[in-house]
Each structure stands twice: as structure tokens, then as C-alpha cells.
Write a protein that holds these residues in place. Structure first.
Motif, short mmCIF file in Angstrom:
data_model
loop_
_atom_site.label_atom_id
_atom_site.label_comp_id
_atom_site.label_asym_id
_atom_site.label_seq_id
_atom_site.Cartn_x
_atom_site.Cartn_y
_atom_site.Cartn_z
N ASP A 801 0.86 -1.19 0.00
CA ASP A 801 0.00 0.00 0.00
C ASP A 801 0.89 1.23 0.00
O ASP A 801 2.12 1.13 0.08
CB ASP A 801 -0.94 0.00 1.21
N SER A 814 -7.29 4.36 8.47
CA SER A 814 -7.91 3.59 7.40
C SER A 814 -6.94 2.60 6.78
O SER A 814 -7.30 1.44 6.53
CB SER A 814 -8.44 4.55 6.33
N SER A 817 -6.10 -0.22 9.26
CA SER A 817 -7.23 -1.13 9.49
C SER A 817 -7.35 -2.17 8.38
O SER A 817 -7.91 -3.24 8.59
CB SER A 817 -8.53 -0.33 9.60
N ARG A 818 -6.83 -1.86 7.18
CA ARG A 818 -6.89 -2.83 6.09
C ARG A 818 -5.86 -3.95 6.27
O ARG A 818 -6.11 -5.09 5.88
CB ARG A 818 -6.64 -2.13 4.75
N TRP A 819 -4.69 -3.61 6.83
CA TRP A 819 -3.60 -4.58 6.88
C TRP A 819 -3.33 -5.11 8.29
O TRP A 819 -2.79 -6.22 8.42
CB TRP A 819 -2.32 -3.93 6.34
N PRO A 821 -5.86 -4.95 11.34
CA PRO A 821 -7.05 -4.48 12.06
C PRO A 821 -6.90 -4.69 13.56
O PRO A 821 -6.30 -5.66 14.03
CB PRO A 821 -8.17 -5.33 11.47
N SER A 839 -15.43 3.24 9.16
CA SER A 839 -16.18 3.23 7.91
C SER A 839 -16.95 4.54 7.73
O SER A 839 -17.19 5.26 8.69
CB SER A 839 -17.15 2.04 7.87
N GLN A 944 -19.07 -5.77 2.43
CA GLN A 944 -17.69 -5.82 2.90
C GLN A 944 -17.53 -5.13 4.26
O GLN A 944 -16.87 -5.64 5.16
CB GLN A 944 -16.76 -5.19 1.87
N GLN A 948 -16.67 -7.01 8.03
CA GLN A 948 -15.60 -6.57 8.93
C GLN A 948 -16.17 -6.18 10.29
O GLN A 948 -15.60 -6.51 11.34
CB GLN A 948 -14.84 -5.39 8.32
#
Length: 960
Positions: A801, A814, A817-819, A821, A839, A944, A948
Motif C-alpha cells: 500500500d 484507514s 485497518s486494512r492490513w 485491524p 467506515s 464488505q 468486517q
């Protein structure tokens, strides 16, 4: 004439053969008696004498001849007698005979005497006549050709078999005198090997062309032509001196061009190296400026989250605003460099025009409200909204124009209107107009306004700031979108920036405003002091089929309201702005309640029961409490969004069961000091921060800890490799430019070690690889470079990323939190809510849902699971209904999705599903099909987020 001759002529038995021979002679013969009378003439003689052959016998030759030559007949007769007497022929004489109407004929004639026996019947004289007409013609032609040769400006020669020159015209003679001869005796002007060429020409019988002779003084091109009948060769020369010189000059010019091209190639190489150096410099400049800016903006963000006095908050806010302004300038300079390098490109993706326009306005809502500027936007009814193009670049242009309009306007309004310029089945040319009531632009400045670094005047930059690059960049983007941008402005009267952009249409492109069955025929009273706002509200409500009456103050509104009640046609709805002058919106509602109390048998006439939509500003922090206090039915924040307003009207009129809240769909970004404190989970993912800058080390470490991560530091790539050899990490924040070992090389080594570890199945092999972990470690590039290709370079290097400096807290949250969490074993409510705020509340408002369900995680999980399990079936029902044309089935299925999404507080899905329901209710299945694609994307995005969220609350429950 001998006796034999006399016999031949007079013997009747031999007459015919003798005359036949004489008749075929090419010259004329006439036989005369001694007295000059004609005894006989052949055919040619009769022709030249101008009489028929049979009629000549016995006629007087002297008379005929005198007539033909215009002479004296007696003199002719004397001349004939003299010949007969002296037996001596006359000399050849040439006369011109006038024969008939053919003109004069040149004739050569002579007279001979015969020997005779004194018989009077025997001819004694013979006249010979020869026509010279053909000879004169030949002489004339010869003279003409000779004159041509003599007068020709080019050299002409005649050569014998050995190449010796037999003839030279004057031009050739002049060149011979000028150029002379070679040592072998051949003129320099003639080709070398002349004898060989003459022999070749005579042998082949064909001309030889293009024999070149080049001398310092002159140049010639020779053509040699054979004259086979005389065994000669004629040579014709053309002076090619000028042509040769021009050719030589062309050769020199070509050589100079080759040299110039070589120099240009060298210059291009230098320019390319300079451009590369410039790009490197810009990247370095970006990095060097963004690195301290990262510290300035990041640290002020952290500082604003700590307890501060009001004065301190003011200082910190100013620092942050200045930092963001500087960052904006940096971004414009980098964007300009992309344009100069020709690297600016457009995407082509599906997007919703209305969302793009309204999102752009929403980001300026707080800024416009702070200056008390009315900000409005309207997309006219005929504009298709499901388009294909580059929404990011379109938004960039709109952001620049709207931002400028607000910046240069101190009072009044700023409006954005969108209309259709051209429309076709495949694409549409959309016109955008941004109008303000600001300072205006002088005419002399307008012509150069879209050039780089140009603003209204020198004081503009000092007063308002900016680089002057924004409009130039906008112009380039608009032209890339096959459009044109222009401005109409007067000093002190405001400005209107107008531009067009061409977009392809999606398969089914619905129009911006579609009539609503539920709203059609309803009577609405609009109360707003701003003309642009009234226009927008009137256009939207009438487009949905409502009957709108518009007023600009509360006193007029009360009067119209009462008149309508007296007529028996009461208003079904009132839309009122809270900032209306005189009595404001709140006072108007109170006056309605007091003046029009409850009356028996009059439905919706009374002020106590009429639905009221209250329009508020984003800066009215107590707007919700105010709306509740004055009993407003629904509250809506400006600037108005189409779907939100329609949703509010349906809610106020009780024509929808959608429970989704009707607050501002895209709320203004809260100030940093207003954000809730971030949770600190007990079980925290471990991340490695690889950064060499001391300020950035402190900033990113503090941000990561504030978000709840266990952060560790490595000052360069080598320290990062050493740290990875000792322990495992859930993610790495990797700076790209570092001493010792930069981020790209460090990433390459990590990926190599991971590949080596994956190749061996034994744990010992993994240990030998030097990597104290198994599997793939997410590596997030952290770089201040923002040039085109930087992100691609990072991803190509093996990073997962990309995070550009300056780092924002929410952006960092953000990405992490994707890689990596967060997982929180605590059941603390505040911590749960903070973790779930990653979100977009438009997609899923977890806090609102939790509050509505009493913070019951088990019930929340059940609702989410039910939606996830059923969403594919619901979408399939809508899709099948659209395919079969069953509007009622589409309406039912869309209604079900809308209700389920509303229960989950998923506003985006609920809004799109509600639009499909309404379109299906009116039978507009073509527009519903286009909206279905948007619904499908929105539902998949929501699923999605819900998955999560469900995973997080499951971990919460297990920890509890």
C-alpha cells in the motif's frame, strides 16, 4: 531533233507510247512551231500553262506566257525566233506564274531549238518548264531550321563519325570562345570520350540522354541524336549551371540539416536529461517539503486532541490551516509539472454526476457558512447522471472554480448549475456554470486568466493567496475532456465561469430529476431569502410534480399560508430556511402554531399539524435541538442534495416507511478537537515504523499509539531487517528515502527472505533465512513523493500500500485497518464505537445502529448476518424483475432492500433502493436498470463493511 525523232513524234503507229513517256515526266514540255504556236504539251506542261492538254494545240505560246507572266507577247516571240535562228538555248530563267486562283507559282523555264527539214508542220522549238514550289518550301524550311539553330540560346553541334565538329551554332561558338579546348583537342564544353559516344549512338540508332559535363565555370547536360541518313550525330546541350549550383546548395543545405539534426539530437538528449533532473528535483522538493509539513500538520492534529484553552485552540487551528494551505500550493506546483511533462491522463470509469457535484459542494459547506455565503447547486432535469469518464478530474475542476468563487466573494451567493449542452444516444456534452457575487475580474485580465501564474492583479495574491495555477490546470483538464472553459465577469458585479465536458453515457442513463408519484400534486410553500436557493428548491419540487409557491420572507409566508387556508387549498408542506430575515425560520414555525390553531374538520390546514422541513447551516451546532424545540418535522442541512431533499419531503408527508435518519448525508468534517478520543485496545497489533526523520518518528509513533497499536521504531532499512530477525510484526510502515538502506532495497530483501522461507517447509530453514516470521508481512510505503508513478514504483517494489505525507490521523487509521485491524478484548462501549468509526457513516452508521438497538451486540450481529445472507437473493429478484419487465416485482424487491438497509442505518443503499422503488412504481424500468448497477455496487461495498464489523463485534463478544 533527228529524223528518227521526227518520226516518233509524227508516226501515228508510235504516237501513244511516246506521249505516255513524256506525260510521266516530272517537268513540263511544250513543242512549238517556228511561229510560236504550240504543237504539243505533256500533262505537267499543260498544268503550268494553265490550259487543258487537248486545248493547247495551235494556240500561241507567246500570248499564253505573256498572260501568265504579265509580260509582252511580242518580246516573247522575238526571244523564241532568236533561239530558232541561232540554235542556242536560252539561259534558265525563273518566273512566277499566276495560274488560276492558287496564287503565284515559281517556275524555271528554258527554250531549245530542233534540227528540222524546213517542213512547216514540224516543231522547231522545245520549252521545258520546272515547278520550283517544293524547292522553295524546302529552302524555307531549311532557312527556318537554320535560324532556329542560329538563334538557339543552347549549344548545338553536328559531329561526324569520328567526333569531329562539322557545325556549331552561335551559342556553341560563344561557349567555345569562353571555355576553350582540352589537351586532346575536344572542346571542354563537350563530353569526354566523345568518339566512343558518337560510335555508340550511330551503332544503336538511339539517342543518348543526360551526358553530364561539370566544369568550374559552367555545367551542361548533352543529348546526342543520330542522323543515320548522313552518318552524323547532332548534339544538343542544356545549360545546367544554375541547376547544378542549386543542387550543390541543396547538398550543402542537406548536410547542414544533418548537422543541425545532430545538434538537435544532442540538445534533446541534454533537454531530456534536464527534464529528468527536473523531475528528480521536483520529487526531491516534494519529499523535502512534505516531510516537515508532515510534522507540522500531524503534530497540530495531535495537539488539537489534547486539552487546550480557547486561545491555544485558535493558535493551533491557525497553524493547521496555514500548513494545509501550503500543502495545497505544493500540490498545484506538482500538478503543473505533470502538465508540462505531458503526463496528465484521464480515467474512464462509471460515475454518478449528481454525487460528484453534490460531494464537491458539501466540502465547501462549512467554509461558505462561515462567510455567510449562500452555496447552492442544481442539476437540471434533462441532464443524464449515469455517465462514464473521470470523476476525480471533474471534481478537481469544480473544486477549483467553487473554491475560487467562495474565496473571492465576501457576501451574497455562490451557485453551481449543471445543464446539457449537447446530447446524443452515446454521449453528452455537459455545461457547468459557477456564478458568484464577488469582486469580479477586469476585462484586461480575463484574456490571460487561464495562463499559469496569473491572477486578477498583484494585490489579489497578497490578499487572497494562491499560485495562479488553478485555472490553468482546470483549462488543461477541461480540454482533455473535449470541452472549453470561459469567463464572463464585471468588476464589482461577480463572475460566471462556464465550462463544458463530454462524457460517455452508461447503458441506461437516468435523468437528474424524475417525477415522483408520492409527491405529485402536493402543494408546498418555500420560504427562503436567497434567490438562488429559492430557484433550486422550486426547480426540484416542481420537477418531482409538486406545486410550489415561493416567497422570500416570513411575513409574506404567513399571509400566503392564511390565504391558502381560507381558499380551502391548504399547503401540504412548508420548507423554510432558518436564516430568513425578519422572523427567522424558527419564529415562522412558532407563528404558524400560534396563528393557525387546531380547527375541527380541517386537515393539514392548521399550523399545528402542517409538516415543516427546516433548512439549517452546517455551523448551527444546536440545529437538531432547535428543530426539536420548535417541533419541525424534518431538519436538512444546506447545501441541499437532491436525494436528501426528496427523502425529507417523503418522510415529512409520511409517504415512506424508510426509518433511515434524514440528517445531512455528508456531514461536515468535525474539527480535530471535536473528535472522540481514540481507543487503546489491550490486545494491540505490533507494527514496525521505519523512518529516519526524527520529527516523523515522533509523529507516526504517537499517531500509531493513539490509534491503539504497539509501535516499534527502526531508523533505517538495516535496523528494520535486524528487528525482523528478532520478532514478528503485523505490518511495516516503510519510509522510501533513508540512509544506509532505503525503503525499496529493504522491501526487496524482505520479499526475498519471505520467498526463501516459503520455499522451505522446515522451521529451521525459516530461521536460516534470517526472517523471524512466516508468511507475507504487509509493507506500507510512507513517502513524501507525490509525482506520477511514485505509487506504482512502490507497488512494483513489493510494497502492499501507499501512504503519502503529510500523514493524516484518519488516513493512517484507514490504511492500518486494512492490513493490521485492531482487536479489542474490552467490552467498553466507548472503545467499541471508536474502533467502528473507520467506515463511512453514509455506507454504514454503526454508532447510530448501536444506539438504536440499545448497544445489543447479539441483535446487531443477527441483523447484519440476515442482511449478508439475503442480499444476493434480493438483488437477484430486482435483476430478474428488470429483465422480465415486471415493475411490481422490482418495486417489492427494492422496497425490501430499502427497508433492510434502513434498519441497518445503511443510508447509501437505502437511498438507491428507494430510487429504484420509485422508478419502478412509475414504470420507468429503463432508468431503474441504470440505477440497479449503482445499487449493486453499493450493496457489495456495504457487505464488505458489514463483514468486517461483524468480525470485530464477534471478537468483542468472545473477549468479554
Amino acid at each position: 531533233m533527228t529524223t528518227t525523232h521526227r518520226f516518233v513524234l509524227h508516226d501515228e503507229s508510235h504516237r501513244l507510247p511516246a506521249t505516255a513517256v513524256l506525260d510521266n515526266l516530272p517537268f513540263g514540255i511544250a513543242l512549238l512551231h517556228g511561229d510560236g504556236s504550240i504543237a504539243w504539251s505533256n500533262i505537267e506542261g499543260a498544268r503550268l500553262l494553265g490550259r487543258p492538254q487537248a486545248a493547247l494545240a495551235g494556240q500561241s505560246f507567246p500570248e499564253i506566257w505573256a498572260t501568265l507572266t504579265n509580260s509582252d507577247a511580242s518580246l516573247v516571240l522575238d526571244q523564241l525566233k532568236s533561239v530558232a535562228r541561232l540554235r542556242a538555248p536560252t539561259a534558265r530563267m525563273t518566273v512566277r506564274l499566276r495560274i488560276g486562283v492558287a496564287g503565284e507559282t515559281p517556275v524555271e523555264w528554258t527554250c531549245h531549238a530542233f534540227d528540222h527539214n524546213d517542213c512547216s508542220n514540224t516543231p522547231s522549238l522545245a520549252i521545258s518548264l520546272r515547278d520550283l514550289s517544293r524547292e522553295e518550301e524546302l529552302h524555307s524550311e531549311r532557312d527556318r531550321l537554320v535560324a532556329i539553330a542560329e538563334e538557339a540560346p543552347s549549344p548545338i553541334v553536328e559531329l561526324d563519325r569520328d567526333g569531329n565538329m562539322l557545325y556549331a551554332n552561335p551559342a556553341m561558338t560563344a561557349w567555345l570562345a569562353s571555355l576553350g579546348y582540352r589537351e586532346d583537342g575536344i572542346p571542354r564544353i563537350l563530353p569526354q570520350s566523345l568518339s566512343r559516344l558518337v560510335t555508340q549512338c550511330l551503332r544503336s540508332g538511339e539517342p543518348i540522354h543526360g551526358v553530364e559535363v561539370s566544369l568550374p565555370e559552367a555545367s551542361f547536360s548533352w543529348t546526342l541524336c543520330p542522323v543515320m541518313s548522313h552518318g552524323l550525330v547532332r548534339g544538343y546541350g542544356i545549360d545546367t549551371t544554375r541547376i547544378y549550383k542549386a543542387k550543390q546548395e541543396l547538398i550543402l543545405t542537406a548536410q547542414e540539416l544533418r548537422n543541425a539534426n545532430h545538434r538537435l539530437d544532442e540538445a534533446l538528449t541534454v533537454a531530456q536529461e534536464a527534464a529528468k533532473a527536473k523531475a528528480t528535483f521536483l520529487a526531491m522538493m516534494s519529499h523535502e517539503i512534505r516531510t516537515p509539513m508532515n510534522g507540522v500538520i500531524g503534530m497540530t492534529s495531535l495537539l488539537m486532541g489534547t486539552p487546550l484553552s480557547p486561545e491555544q485552540k485558535t493558535y493551533v487551528t491557525t497553524i493547521r490551516q496555514c500548513g494545509e494551505s501550503l500543502l495545497h500550493v505544493i500540490n498545484e506546483v506538482l500538478e503543473y509539472s505533470k502538465i508540462e511533462a505531458g503526463k496528465l491522463e484521464l480515467e474512464s470509469i462509471d460515475f454518478n454526476l449528481r454525487d460528484t457535484v453534490e460531494d464537491t459542494l458539501a466540502q465547501f459547506a462549512q467554509q461558505a457558512a462561515a462567510k455567510e455565503i449562500e452555496l447552492t447547486g442544481l442539476i437540471h432535469a434533462n441532464v443524464p447522471i449515469a455517465l462514464r469518464g473521470d470523476p476525480v478530474r471533474l471534481r478537481q475542476v469544480l473544486t477549483n472554480l467553487v473554491g475560487n468563487a467562495i474565496k473571492f466573494t465576501s457576501r451574497g451567493a455562490v451557485s453551481l448549475q449543471v445543464d446539457t449542452e449537447e446530447d446524443s444516444p452515446d454521449d453528452t456534452l455537459v455545461r457547468f456554470e459557477v456564478t458568484d457575487s464577488g469582486i469580479g475580474i477586469p476585462p484586461e485580465t480575463q484574456a490571460r486568466l487561464f495562463q499559469p501564474f496569473v491572477q486578477g492583479d498583484s494585490s489579489t495574491t497578497r490578499r487572497y493567496g494562491g499560485t495562479g495555477l488553478g485555472l490553468m490546470i482546470s483549462k488543461q483538464l477541461v480540454e482533455l475532456m473535449d470541452g472549453h472553459i470561459s469567463v464572463i465577469s464585471s468588476v464589482g458585479q461577480g463572475s460566471t465561469f462556464r465550462f463544458t465536458a463530454r462524457f460517455a453515457k452508461q447503458a441506461d442513463a437516468p435523468r437528474a430529476i424524475v417525477p415522483s408519484k408520492d409527491l405529485a400534486g402536493r402543494l408546498v410553500l418555500i420560504v427562503d431569502s436567497h434567490e438562488t436557493s429559492r430557484t433550486v428548491l422550486q426547480q426540484l419540487t416542481t420537477g418531482w410534480g409538486m406545486m410550489a409557491e415561493v416567497v422570500q420572507d416570513t411575513d409574506t409566508a404567513l399571509q400566503r399560508f392564511g390565504e391558502a387556508a381560507e381558499r380551502g387549498t391548504p399547503f401540504d408542506l412548508v420548507i423554510v430556511d432558518t436564516t430568513t430575515p425578519g422572523k427567522d425560520g424558527a419564529q415562522l414555525i412558532q407563528a404558524l402554531r400560534q396563528r393557525h390553531g387546531q380547527r375541527s374538520g380541517q386537515r393539514l390546514i392548521d399550523g399545528a399539524t402542517v409538516p415543516v422541513v427546516l433548512l439549517t447551516s452546517v455551523l448551527q451546532q444546536d440545529s437538531a435541538e432547535q428543530a426539536q424545540r420548535i417541533e419541525a418535522t424534518v431538519q436538512l442541512q444546506k447545501p441541499i442534495r437532491h436525494d436528501q431533499l426528496q427523502h425529507c419531503l417523503r418522510k415529512a408527508l409520511a409517504v415512506t416507511d424508510d426509518p433511515a435518519p434524514l440528517q445531512q448525508a455528508v456531514p461536515a468534517e468535525p474539527l480535530p478537537d471535536q473528535k472522540e478520543p481514540t481507543a487503546h485496545p489491550l490486545v494491540r497489533p505490533r507494527i514496525l515504523i521505519v523512518e529516519d526523520n526524527e520529527i516523523n518518528q515522533k509523529l507516526v509513533m504517537r499517531m500509531a499509539e493513539k490509534l491503539g497499536y504497539d509501535a516499534h521504531l527502526a531508523k533505517n532499512g538495516q535496523e528494520a531487517l535486524d528487528a525482523l530477525a528478532e520478532r514478528t510484526y503485523d505490518a511495516i510502515l516503510m519510509d522510501c528515502q533513508m540512509p544506509v538502506l532505503d525503503g525499496f532495497e529493504t522491501t526487496r530483501i524482505i520479499r526475498q527472505r519471505e520467498a526463501a522461507a516459503a520455499a522451505d517447509t522446515a522451521a529451521e530453514a525459516t530461521h536460516k533465512a534470517g526472517l523471524h516470521c512466516a508468511g507475507h508481512i504487509p509493507i506500507i510505503a510512507v513517502t513524501a513523493n507525490a509525482m506520477k508513478g511514485d505509487r506504482e514504483q512502490c507497488l512494483t517494489a513489493g510494497m502492499d500500500d501507499y501512504l503519502a505525507k503529510p500523514i493524516q490521523l484518519e488516513t493512517l487509521r484507514s490504511v492500518l485497518s486494512r492490513w493490521a485491524p485492531l482487536s479489542d478484548p474490552s467490552a467498553d462501549k466507548a472503545e467499541k464505537q471508536t474502533v467502528m468509526k473507520t467506515s463511512d457513516p453514509e455506507i454504514f452508521d454503526a454508532a447510530d445502529l448501536s444506539a438504536n438497538l440499545g448497544d445489543d451486540p447479539h441483535l446487531i450481529r443477527q441483523l447484519i448476518t440476515l442482511f449478508i445472507d439475503q442480499h444476493q437473493a434480493r438483488l437477484a429478484e430486482i435483476k430478474e424483475g428488470l429483465a422480465s419487465g415486471e415493475a411490481s416485482a422490482v418495486e417489492r424487491a427494492a422496497h425490501t432492500v430499502k427497508g433492510a438497509a434502513g434498519n441497518l442505518r445503511a443510508r447509501q443503499v437505502a437511498s438507491v433502493a428507494g430510487r429504484i422503488e420509485e422508478l419502478a412504481r412509475h414504470g420507468c424500468l429503463a432508468d431503474a436498470t441504470a440505477a440497479y448497477l449503482q445499487l449493486e455496487r453499493a450493496v457489495l461495498n456495504l457487505v464488505q463493511v458489514l463483514e468486517q464489523y461483524r468480525a470485530n463485534i464477534r471478537s468483542f463478544s468472545q473477549a468479554a
